[in-house]
Scaffold this active site. Structure first.
Site, short mmCIF file in Angstrom:
data_model
loop_
_atom_site.label_atom_id
_atom_site.label_comp_id
_atom_site.label_asym_id
_atom_site.label_seq_id
_atom_site.Cartn_x
_atom_site.Cartn_y
_atom_site.Cartn_z
CB SER A 1 5.61 -10.21 -13.55
OG SER A 1 5.99 -10.72 -14.67
CD GLU A 2 5.58 -10.15 -9.48
OE1 GLU A 2 5.36 -11.44 -9.36
OE2 GLU A 2 6.43 -9.76 -10.36
CB THR A 3 2.55 -2.91 -9.95
OG1 THR A 3 2.32 -3.00 -11.43
CG2 THR A 3 2.73 -1.56 -9.59
CG PHE B 1 -1.38 -5.35 -5.70
CD1 PHE B 1 -2.63 -5.80 -5.59
CD2 PHE B 1 -0.90 -4.59 -4.78
CE1 PHE B 1 -3.24 -5.46 -4.27
CE2 PHE B 1 -1.37 -4.06 -3.58
CZ PHE B 1 -2.51 -4.65 -3.25
CG HIS C 1 10.90 -9.21 -10.60
ND1 HIS C 1 9.43 -9.40 -10.50
CD2 HIS C 1 10.94 -8.03 -11.44
CE1 HIS C 1 8.91 -8.35 -11.19
NE2 HIS C 1 9.48 -7.57 -11.73
#
Length: 301
Positions: free
Chosen positions: A46-48, A66, A77
């Protein structure tokens, strides 16, 4: 060839392989925008997040977030997980971090268990509640493969709300209806074009768990940003908590919500979202959760 260490953690859970996975690059200085986006696509989470030196030396870090397709101004999160990772890597972590992000400064409080071990963090949303336009019930229903009668409008119509990142928030009639929702990509694309005021149509659906008003279950669909469904969305649930507090009777209200998400995905998550309003000021929100380390490694560019 330069190498960069990374850590992955599961956020909003105490059990490995639950919650929302996150990849964190604690020392990302030297990576270009294009490389960060490519790395996020490679991890396909979902994100980094990428941790960089702060612009203002009074702050602890600059954090960029991102998805697989785009950079976000703020997200819950990733901040909970990044705060946890930095604190566990610091031999003498502070009580809180201040991260520079596109949405503004983000304060992340380190949380410890009864034995004093770092277990997670609490994130104060960078903005107070902003309520924007209403979203047509028919649009919400179509995007979630529901009927208009499945959407509850007693407390509020579906609407765009934000404490840093905007979401369309809508209540549904029951946990069973919530479980039956399915994102319709064609409908998302059509209605995002037909209703540009709704932005990229990140949709948070929620319902009550039992009779209590502060135990909720949610699902979040954002296929236009590369997230078909998210296991746990801190920024959306923070906005939800702020919205519900804004609607609560009284001038001075401070509520804490226990929110389940990710059940339908097999990644159960528990999010503690809080909202607070006073007669003098706007509605503020925060979101908190525990984290579990999963993997660590090195990526060579």
């Amino acid at each position: 060839m330069p190498s960069y260490d990374f850590v992955t953690v599961d956020v909003f859970t105490k059990a490995r392989f639950g919650g929302n996975p996150l990849a964190v690059f604690p020392n990302a200085a030297g990576l270009s925008d294009e490389q960060m986006q490519a790395i996020a696509m490679e991890f396909n989470l979902s994100e980094t997040t990428f941790v960089l030196p702060p612009t203002n030396p009074r702050n602890h870090a600059r954090v960029r977030i991102f998805t697989t397709r785009t950079e976000l101004p703020f997200a819950g999160h990733p901040n909970v997980g990044t705060g946890y990772v930095l604190a566990t890597q610091d031999p003498n972590p502070p009580e809180h971090y201040t991260f520079e992000e596109i949405a503004g400064p983000v304060r992340v409080h380190v949380q410890r268990d009864a034995m004093g071990a770092i277990e997670g963090s609490r994130v104060s949303a960078p903005h107070s509640l902003n309520i924007d336009v209403a979203a047509p019930t028919a649009v919400v229903a179509a995007c979630a493969s529901l009927t208009e009668s499945d959407i509850v409008t007693t407390s509020h119509d579906p609407l765009v709300a934000s404490v840093g990142t905007p979401f369309v928030i809508a209540e549904v009639v029951s946990p069973q209806v919530l479980a039956s929702a399915r994102p319709d990509l064609t409908a998302f694309r059509h209605h995002a074009h037909a209703h540009p005021e709704l932005g990229d149509l990140k949709l948070l659906l929620y319902t009550r768990r039992g009779e209590t008003l502060t135990h909720l279950r949610t699902r979040m669909f954002a296929p236009l940003t590369g997230v078909l469904e998210d296991p746990a969305t801190g920024s959306a649930n923070a906005a939800l908590a702020a919205l519900l507090v804004s609607l609560a009777p009284g001038d001075n209200v401070d509520l804490h919500f226990e929110i389940e998400q990710g059940i339908e995905m097999g990644r159960p998550s528990l999010i503690i979202a809080s909202g607070r309003k006073t007669a003098e000021g706007p509605v503020e929100a925060s979101v908190a959760g525990t984290c579990v380390p999963v993997m660590r490694g090195t990526l060579t560019i």
